[in-house]
Write a protein that holds these residues in place. Structure first.
Motif, PDB file in Angstrom:
ATOM      1  N   GLU A 161      -5.345 -10.084   4.309  1.00  0.00           N
ATOM      2  CA  GLU A 161      -5.366 -10.314   2.869  1.00  0.00           C
ATOM      3  C   GLU A 161      -6.421 -11.336   2.516  1.00  0.00           C
ATOM      4  N   GLU A 162      -7.022 -11.164   1.336  1.00  0.00           N
ATOM      5  CA  GLU A 162      -7.989 -12.143   0.850  1.00  0.00           C
ATOM      6  C   GLU A 162      -7.272 -13.451   0.565  1.00  0.00           C
TER       7      GLU A 162
ATOM      8  N   THR B 117      -8.475  -1.268   4.823  1.00  0.00           N
ATOM      9  CA  THR B 117      -8.231  -1.171   3.386  1.00  0.00           C
ATOM     10  C   THR B 117      -7.599   0.170   3.039  1.00  0.00           C
TER      11      THR B 117
ATOM     12  N   ARG C 277     -11.108  -5.280   9.502  1.00  0.00           N
ATOM     13  CA  ARG C 277     -10.579  -5.186   8.141  1.00  0.00           C
ATOM     14  C   ARG C 277     -10.112  -3.762   7.941  1.00  0.00           C
TER      15      ARG C 277
END
Length: 65
Positions: free
Chosen positions: A63-64, A48, A46
């Protein structure tokens, strides 16, 4: 004076792999893109990009849903 407002973090399996800070959003977005390519293959990866001053996540990979 540099504020280092933008933070990019890459994690693998829930553990931090690398974190960097930049004062310009365009530079941080470039690092975000580079790190997705470099660290995106790690298990459970991940990446960010956060604006620490505003307290928000600007983008994340993957992406969520």
């Amino acid at each position: 004076m540099s504020s280092d407002r933008y933070r990019v973090t890459a994690t693998s399996a829930g553990r931090p792999a690398i974190t960097g800070w930049w004062d310009r959003e365009d530079v941080a977005r470039g690092k975000f893109r580079d790190w997705v390519g470099r660290y995106g293959g790690l298990p459970g990866a991940r990446v960010t990009l956060c604006d620490e001053e505003a307290g928000v996540t600007l983008t994340e990979w993957p992406e969520e849903a």
